[in-house]
Enzyme design. Structure first.
Site, PDB file in Angstrom:
ATOM      1  CD1 TRP A   1      -0.344  -1.672   2.990  1.00 19.64           C
ATOM      2  CD2 TRP A   1       0.625   0.136   3.381  1.00 19.64           C
ATOM      3  NE1 TRP A   1       0.350  -1.844   4.296  1.00 19.64           N
ATOM      4  CE2 TRP A   1       0.813  -0.520   4.239  1.00 19.64           C
ATOM      5  CE3 TRP A   1       1.431   1.652   3.363  1.00 19.64           C
ATOM      6  CZ2 TRP A   1       1.896  -0.138   5.408  1.00 19.64           C
ATOM      7  CZ3 TRP A   1       2.112   2.008   4.335  1.00 19.64           C
ATOM      8  CH2 TRP A   1       2.766   0.958   5.477  1.00 19.64           C
TER       9      TRP A   1
ATOM     10  CD  GLU B   1      -9.809  -6.141   1.730  1.00 21.35           C
ATOM     11  OE1 GLU B   1      -9.209  -6.543   2.730  1.00 21.35           O
ATOM     12  OE2 GLU B   1     -10.523  -6.751   1.322  1.00 21.35           O
TER      13      GLU B   1
ATOM     14  CB  SER C   1      -5.140 -13.529   5.204  1.00 19.04           C
ATOM     15  OG  SER C   1      -6.235 -12.741   5.416  1.00 19.04           O
TER      16      SER C   1
ATOM     17  N   GLY D   1       6.543  -6.397  -0.240  1.00 17.86           N
ATOM     18  CA  GLY D   1       5.967  -6.266   1.184  1.00 17.86           C
ATOM     19  C   GLY D   1       7.005  -6.505   2.323  1.00 17.86           C
TER      20      GLY D   1
ATOM     21  CB  THR E   1      11.088  -9.601   5.927  1.00 15.68           C
ATOM     22  OG1 THR E   1      11.847  -8.496   5.416  1.00 15.68           O
ATOM     23  CG2 THR E   1      12.248 -10.602   6.030  1.00 15.68           C
TER      24      THR E   1
ATOM     25  CD  GLU F   1      11.694  -3.404  -3.993  1.00 16.47           C
ATOM     26  OE1 GLU F   1      11.254  -3.667  -5.382  1.00 16.47           O
ATOM     27  OE2 GLU F   1      11.790  -2.223  -3.455  1.00 16.47           O
TER      28      GLU F   1
ATOM     29  CB  CYS G   1      11.215  -0.853   1.064  1.00 20.65           C
ATOM     30  SG  CYS G   1      10.963  -0.495  -0.785  1.00 20.65           S
TER      31      CYS G   1
ATOM     32  CD  GLU H   1      10.867  -2.059   6.378  1.00 15.91           C
ATOM     33  OE1 GLU H   1      10.000  -3.061   6.222  1.00 15.91           O
ATOM     34  OE2 GLU H   1      11.124  -1.778   5.205  1.00 15.91           O
TER      35      GLU H   1
END
Ligand code: NDP
Length: 500
Positions: free
Chosen positions: A164, A191, A222, A241, A243, A264, A298, A396
């Site tokens: 997102w 989503e 999910s 997204g 890890t 990634e 990221c 992160e």
């Protein structure tokens, strides 16, 4: 546009989208609906179908048929390039609509969304050339009796799962290159930010992409995401997204059909500042590197690894920058830092700020939830006295939180920079070319910036070392990633018999 200020208006009612299969939009019908509220205003802005796994199967079947009958991969490079070029032009034509929905769903400033959309058109335009220049190799040195060819073939049906934080940009760092290679696609956006992926699917059809080559299924990670990563008829999966979910993707590929993977994942990226840098430029770059997209990148530069002799003065410069940056309504043209995209992410960032304080780091500035009457905003945050074992130095955060870690020598700077499980990106600020190149060689990161940060374009590849992922996107590297290599041995003349 609200004429009394430079602010776009909110939509009068949420826009409803269908999902996209075989060149057509399929309306929500009796499916459940996901209603998305703008994180900057907390009002409903889009309504998106929650697809079923039957819907996903239908999308994969469409992509499979489109790949297997060669309606796309069988075209020549010129024909594929024409579609990609037209797509770039149509993105430019609809750029205001795309930027608006990107801002509404994600919370990023409208000026930033506009720049990203222009960059995405550029991705398609650049990749159109790659569709024509993709090629293999030949071996003419195998003796008079043999000739060797190495050809590249599209890998097949590619699943794309996007996050997102940059819904349209991350998609466009992949789709044009995947299409240039001749593959077909089933995309699953996050989503909470599905709108612009659905707009791209319409644009591709209008640009002449054959039906079935770009399909979009919507729904939660999910359910639909998990079903996509496990799908036996998907040949490759590109995942961007966390890890943690990246690990699930690897496990699912191993359990099912060993699909090829591009990953990634996260980063804890160092900004290394030497005392001999242009410290004004460096302070601006470092503030940008953590403030851009509210630090929800990221590649955000979340660790400030700064030479001790200038650390205090540099921290003051960052603090001054943070005090002047415009945080607020994403629909306002002057805004530089917008809203935090999800409630969950807002809680995560605030919990890291609390953890930083509890672990003994010194909160220099920021660290607060900002109140603009509605929406969720966090002030740019600077922590000093950060040690390498603290959570804010290792994990992160994905928010506007910068941790200062001073060093005394080049070796120590390199050691701190590499003291992470990640290896996505790094920046170094110095006017000494020897130091810049030495650090660039020895710090492990897939993307590197010298005296700048977060710059990019369609030519240079993206991807990480270590636990930041596998493979590369963009550039010719990004097209080749979506190909398989085939070796072809051609015998010339009469065969020497095995059985005389
Ligand atoms: P996730 O990794 O959960 O989400 C990324 C994408 O994966 C979304 O499309 C999501 O769908 C989907 N997804 C979630 N679960 C599954 C699954 N089981 N199988 C397949 N796909 C799945 O990230 P979050 O949104 O939860 O963010 C958590 C953290 O991840 C952040 O705090 C940040 O640290 C990191 N992150 C890193 C990103 C990067 O660019 N490297 C991007 C986003 C997050 P849906 O959203 O619909 O559930």
């Amino acid at each position: 546009m609200d004429k009394s200020s430079n602010r776009l208006s909110l939509p009068a009612s949420p826009r409803e989208f269908g999902f996209y299969v075989n060149g057509a939009c399929i309306p929500i019908g009796s499916r459940e609906v996901f209603s998305r509220n703008s994180p900057g205003h907390d009002v409903p802005v889009t309504r998106i179908p929650k697809c079923t796994t039957d819907d996903l199967d239908m999308a994969v079947d469409a992509a499979r048929a489109a790949f297997d009958d060669r309606r796309w991969s069988g075209l020549n490079g010129q024909a594929r390039a024409a579609v990609l070029l037209r797509t770039g032009a149509l993105i430019r034509e609809r750029s205001e609509e795309i930027a608006y929905f990107e801002t509404l769903e994600n919370g990023k400033p409208i000026s930033q969304a506009r720049a990203e959309v222009a960059g995405c058109a550029d991705m398609f335009e650049y990749a159109s050339g790659l569709a024509r220049s993709l090629h293999g190799d030949s071996f003419n040195n195998l003796g008079d009796g043999m000739f060797g060819l190495v050809t590249r073939e599209p890998v097949g049906v590619v699943g794309i799962i996007t996050p997102w934080n940059f819904p349209f940009l991350i998609l466009c760092e992949r789709v044009p290159y995947i299409l240039a290679s001749g593959c077909t696609i089933v995309a699953k956006p996050s989503e909470v930010t599905s709108a612009t992926t659905l707009i791209l699917a319409q644009i591709l059809t209008e640009a002449g992409l054959p039906d079935g080559c770009m399909n979009v299924v919507t729904g939660s990670g999910s359910t639909i995401g998990q079903a996509l990563i496990e799908h036996p008829h998907v040949d490759m999966l590109s995942f961007t997204g966390s890890t943690a979910v990246g690990r699930r993707v690897v496990e699912a590929a191993g359990r099912t059909n060993f699909k090829k993977l591009g990953l990634e994942l996260g980063g804890k990226n160092p900004q290394i500042v030497f005392a001999d840098a242009d410290l004004e430029d460096a302070a601006d770059g470092v503030a940008f590197g953590i403030g851009f997209n509210t630090g929800q990148c990221c590649v955000s530069g979340s660790r400030l690894v700064v030479e001790r002799s200038v650390a205090d003065a540099f921290a003051q410069k960052i603090q001054d920058k943070f005090a002047r940056v415009v945080v607020g309504d994403p629909l306002n043209e002057a805004t530089q830092i917008g809203a935090i995209t999800t409630d969950a992410q807002n809680r995560t960032i605030m919990s890291y700020i609390e953890k930083g304080k509890a672990e003994g780091a010194k909160l220099i500035c920021g660290g607060e939830q900002m109140d603009f009457g509605r929406g969720q905003y966090i002030s740019p945050t600077l922590f000093g006295d950060v040690t390498s074992e603290m959570a804010i130095a290792r994990e992160e955060i994905f928010g506007p939180v910068l941790a200062i870690m001073p060093f005394d020598s080049v070796e120590e700077a390199i050691m701190i920079a590499n003291d992470t499980e990640y290896g996505l990106a790094a920046s170094v600020w110095t006017k000494n070319i020897d130091k810049a190149l030495m650090v660039t060689r020895r710090v492990q990161a897939g993307r590197f910036w010298i005296n700048t940060t977060l710059s990019g374009g369609p030519e240079l590849p993206l991807g990480g070392f270590r636990q930041s992922g596998w493979g590369r996107e963009a550039g010719m590297y990004g097209v080749e990633e979506y190909t398989q290599i085939k070796s072809v041995h051609i015998e010339i003349g009469k065969r020497t018999p095995w059985i005389a």
